[in-house]
Motif scaffolding. Sequence first.
Motif, short mmCIF file in Angstrom:
data_model
loop_
_atom_site.label_atom_id
_atom_site.label_comp_id
_atom_site.label_asym_id
_atom_site.label_seq_id
_atom_site.Cartn_x
_atom_site.Cartn_y
_atom_site.Cartn_z
N TYR A 1 -43.88 29.04 -6.22
CA TYR A 1 -44.38 28.47 -4.97
C TYR A 1 -45.78 29.01 -4.70
O TYR A 1 -46.07 30.19 -4.94
CB TYR A 1 -43.47 28.81 -3.79
CG TYR A 1 -43.99 28.25 -2.48
CD1 TYR A 1 -43.76 26.93 -2.14
CD2 TYR A 1 -44.73 29.04 -1.61
CE1 TYR A 1 -44.24 26.40 -0.95
CE2 TYR A 1 -45.21 28.52 -0.42
CZ TYR A 1 -44.97 27.20 -0.10
OH TYR A 1 -45.46 26.69 1.07
N GLY A 2 -46.62 28.16 -4.16
CA GLY A 2 -47.96 28.57 -3.79
C GLY A 2 -48.86 27.36 -3.63
O GLY A 2 -48.42 26.21 -3.73
N ASP A 3 -50.12 27.62 -3.38
CA ASP A 3 -51.07 26.53 -3.27
C ASP A 3 -51.63 26.19 -4.64
O ASP A 3 -51.49 26.93 -5.61
CB ASP A 3 -52.21 26.91 -2.31
CG ASP A 3 -52.87 28.21 -2.72
OD1 ASP A 3 -53.58 28.21 -3.75
OD2 ASP A 3 -52.68 29.23 -2.02
N THR A 4 -52.27 25.03 -4.72
CA THR A 4 -52.78 24.54 -6.00
C THR A 4 -53.82 25.48 -6.59
O THR A 4 -53.88 25.66 -7.81
CB THR A 4 -53.37 23.13 -5.81
OG1 THR A 4 -52.38 22.30 -5.21
CG2 THR A 4 -53.79 22.53 -7.14
N ASP A 5 -54.64 26.09 -5.73
CA ASP A 5 -55.67 27.01 -6.24
C ASP A 5 -55.06 28.16 -7.03
O ASP A 5 -55.55 28.55 -8.08
CB ASP A 5 -56.48 27.57 -5.07
CG ASP A 5 -57.46 26.53 -4.53
OD1 ASP A 5 -57.80 25.61 -5.29
OD2 ASP A 5 -57.85 26.64 -3.37
N SER A 6 -53.98 28.71 -6.51
CA SER A 6 -53.38 29.89 -7.14
C SER A 6 -52.58 29.53 -8.38
O SER A 6 -52.50 30.31 -9.33
CB SER A 6 -52.49 30.62 -6.13
OG SER A 6 -53.24 31.07 -5.03
N LEU A 7 -51.98 28.34 -8.37
CA LEU A 7 -51.04 28.01 -9.43
C LEU A 7 -51.62 27.08 -10.50
O LEU A 7 -50.92 26.73 -11.44
CB LEU A 7 -49.79 27.35 -8.82
CG LEU A 7 -49.02 28.18 -7.79
CD1 LEU A 7 -47.81 27.40 -7.32
CD2 LEU A 7 -48.61 29.53 -8.34
N GLN A 8 -52.89 26.66 -10.34
CA GLN A 8 -53.42 25.68 -11.29
C GLN A 8 -53.53 26.24 -12.70
O GLN A 8 -53.48 25.50 -13.69
CB GLN A 8 -54.78 25.18 -10.81
CG GLN A 8 -55.87 26.25 -10.73
CD GLN A 8 -57.16 25.69 -10.18
OE1 GLN A 8 -57.33 24.48 -10.06
NE2 GLN A 8 -58.09 26.57 -9.85
N GLU A 9 -53.66 27.55 -12.85
CA GLU A 9 -53.76 28.13 -14.20
C GLU A 9 -52.43 28.67 -14.71
O GLU A 9 -52.34 29.11 -15.85
CB GLU A 9 -54.79 29.26 -14.20
CG GLU A 9 -56.22 28.80 -13.97
CD GLU A 9 -57.22 29.90 -14.25
OE1 GLU A 9 -56.86 30.82 -14.99
OE2 GLU A 9 -58.33 29.82 -13.74
N LEU A 10 -51.40 28.63 -13.86
CA LEU A 10 -50.12 29.17 -14.29
C LEU A 10 -49.53 28.34 -15.43
O LEU A 10 -48.96 28.89 -16.38
CB LEU A 10 -49.15 29.20 -13.10
CG LEU A 10 -47.81 29.89 -13.32
CD1 LEU A 10 -48.01 31.35 -13.72
CD2 LEU A 10 -46.94 29.80 -12.08
N ALA A 11 -49.65 27.03 -15.32
CA ALA A 11 -49.15 26.18 -16.40
C ALA A 11 -49.90 26.44 -17.70
O ALA A 11 -49.31 26.44 -18.79
CB ALA A 11 -49.26 24.71 -16.00
N ASN A 12 -51.20 26.67 -17.60
CA ASN A 12 -51.98 27.00 -18.80
C ASN A 12 -51.48 28.29 -19.44
O ASN A 12 -51.43 28.43 -20.67
CB ASN A 12 -53.46 27.14 -18.44
CG ASN A 12 -54.07 25.81 -18.02
OD1 ASN A 12 -53.69 24.78 -18.54
ND2 ASN A 12 -54.98 25.86 -17.07
N ALA A 13 -51.10 29.26 -18.59
CA ALA A 13 -50.58 30.52 -19.12
C ALA A 13 -49.30 30.30 -19.90
O ALA A 13 -49.07 30.91 -20.95
CB ALA A 13 -50.34 31.50 -17.97
#
Length: 874
Positions: A285-297
């Motif tokens: 859970y979070g905003d798009t700014d924080s989580l946009q690179e999580l999928a890349n990780a």
Amino acid sequence: MGLEKLGLFFSTLFVILFLPFSCFEYHMENSTCHLERAYSPTYKKEGDLVIGGFFSLYQKIELTYHKVFFQGPPLWTAPRVQVLRKYYQHILAFQFAVDEINKNPHLLPNITLGYQLLNNFHQDRLAVESSLTWLSGMGPTIPNYSCGTEPNSVAAIGGMTSKLSMTMATILKLYKVPQITYGLFDLLLTDKVQYPYIYQMGRREFTLHLAFIQLMLHFGWTWVGLLLSDNGTGENFFSDLKEEMDRNGLCVAFKERVVPKFDSYEYYKLSSKISASSSNVIFIYGDTDSLQELANAFIVYAVYGKIFVSTTAWDISFDTDVQLLTHFHGTILFSHSQIEIPGFTDFLRSLKPSVNSEDIFLKTFFESVFNCKFSGKNHMEISYTMCPDVLPLRDVLFRKFDKIIMELSFNVYKAVYLVAHALHQMLQSEAKEMSGLGNTPVLSWKLHHFLKCRSTVNIARDESCGDGARKAVETYDILNYKYFIDWNEILVKVGEVTPHDQGFSINEEDIDWPEEFSQTPTSMCSLSCGPGFKKTVHESQPVCCFDCTPCPEGQISNQTDAEQCLPCLEDHYPSRERDHCLPKTVTFLAYEEPLGMTLASAALCSSLLTALVLGVFVKHRDTPIVKANNRSLSYTLLVSLILCFLCSLLFIGHPNTTTCLLRQTTFAVVFTVALSSILAKTITVVLAFKTTKPGSKLRRWLSSTASYSLILMCALIQMCLCGIWLGTYPPFLEMDVLAEPVFIVVQCNEGSIITFYCVLGYMALLALGSFTMAFLARNLPDTFNEAKFLTFSMLVFCSVWISFLPTYQSTKGKAMVAVEVFSILASSAGLLTCIFAPKCYVILLRADRNTLEILKKKANPREARSSQVLPHQS
């Protein structure tokens, strides 16, 4: 006003100093005010009133700095632009809403609504430049100076993320321009001191944490990991979620904060921790700014064997053809109920680059999707095929564009209508000032009054307020992300949840779980405890991590994961598995059972044996050995011993009120007589050797009257104690359900325990006195003296009853009765054996020793003198 001027000064200074370092190229043409931006185009549709739209269709890939050692000065790589196809729907929703409003004769009649579309490249500093471009008319010139067309812009719609919205607000709030954001709701933007002119279209997720909880409870996921954005949004959500998880007995396996920027080591560290966790379910859970690179990780360092649960804010739908997206297959996403706007599909069919030739965003989208070019100009120096003249949008593959409007696009749609309704209401209230339509500053700041709080679009029960603060009944769609081998991806609605009224429905058959799970996955710290066990949680562990402990004796648990074991009813007992209760059976020390039969037989045989001894003594009453040992006291002792053996029968069999009243009192009185008889015998022996002188005053205590008086007095004292016992708190019949686990024991309750032990204590006092007197007389002449036998008999008696006390206290039920019966029989048998067995041996087997002549020969002179006294005591 001074603070606003100061803010304007710093904003202008920021732009002047910062923009030269950006990756834009400006080319001066015919007019000094005409600036062409090489990589950030803008598209404007004229109208009486213009709404600015700030979107993120393109993403600027930052310049990379390379410094080659010993090879000249630093080099800057060329900028690269990536088209974010999935965000083009935001622009289409904006255009569709404006077209609808212009065709509606009841909304803003006689006024044409126009728009200007700008791209901020999803970067903060470029969002500032786009704001300046929109305010000034054409390019990022000095604010308050416009050399473009007549300024008629009334509001700005933009800011897909909170960070972009805050950046734009630093410029727009200086001119009190209404700014409507379409991203997810953020508490930071509700600060009306810092952001007074921002209105959020995103719905505040008051009950999203409850939706997560219902999903966990449905699938039994009690052990989950959490990945949260490292900001106030993530912390507030975690606080609400953790409180509700604690209330429902759910636990957090781990909690990790996600920062907007990752490096390779942090990718690896986060993925390793998730993979090592025993939790199979990861909530994100979070905003798009924080989580946009999580999928890349997760693409770089794949995580297998985990279920991801998140919201549509975590965008895992990529504009790429990478098969590694299979890692996200099976992900569960929550989204506000998706709404299909009537006419939107027809609007999509009407869009063609050949018809909308001025729409550069539409052309760019088609070029990106079909990998072609509408013109020969090629900035990237890569050969492309020429796009055909007719390319309808319906030919776009489903994986590259969703024809059903999504949540953020619907927020854009609502934002346009919010501005339109506010303008309509404002113009109606100021109909006399319609001629001042071109005065943009007046329209802008007056519009705030009508944007405060109003229903935006009357579609599908939407109750959004301009600031997003109004609570409404929230309904979330449960979506299942599916990725196929032909690079198609789809979100399938598999359920719906309304946390407000606990409404939850899900179709598990439509869910595709990750390939690692052949069935519905589980996520628990400890396996469930079956019936007969309870959960035991250690202080240092969460409540979901527990040991399964068998239920204690007398308790059961008939359900899985029982917190506590439940006691059976008093008349029931647990089964061997301790998962259900069985009825108890009534029991007591019966004659029919082996123990009762043995004790009863021993009592009867002992009483008969004692009667035989009495018969022997009566038959040989004139023999010296019987006469020498005070035969009348011997008769009394033998009769009392017969009664002692027989009184034990009162303890065997089904108890009743009469036996409860008689058995302890009878036992006490009879044993008192026996002990007082022994005491009288020991006193007689001692006094016999103290009264050898003629005329001694102690001789009168050697008579039978004195002995019987002593017995009677001792018996009367005991009878008084028993009378007090029966008069105050007598024994009574009771059903003891606690004594034995599987039986209900029918027994006699002793009533007053204090009186009961007083009775026993009195008998112990008599036994101690008898033992003391016999011990003192143990070394007197052996021919006429039975003191040694009395001493040994009392030693046996005391040993039996001293052993009786702790044993009696430690046993329950009919075993307690058996212990008392055994003690009665053993002590009585000890007295009988130790006192009378030697005498019977002489009487029956050594009659030659039972003569007066033999006794006189063995006697010394002192014994001879004593013999003159003792024979006459019989």
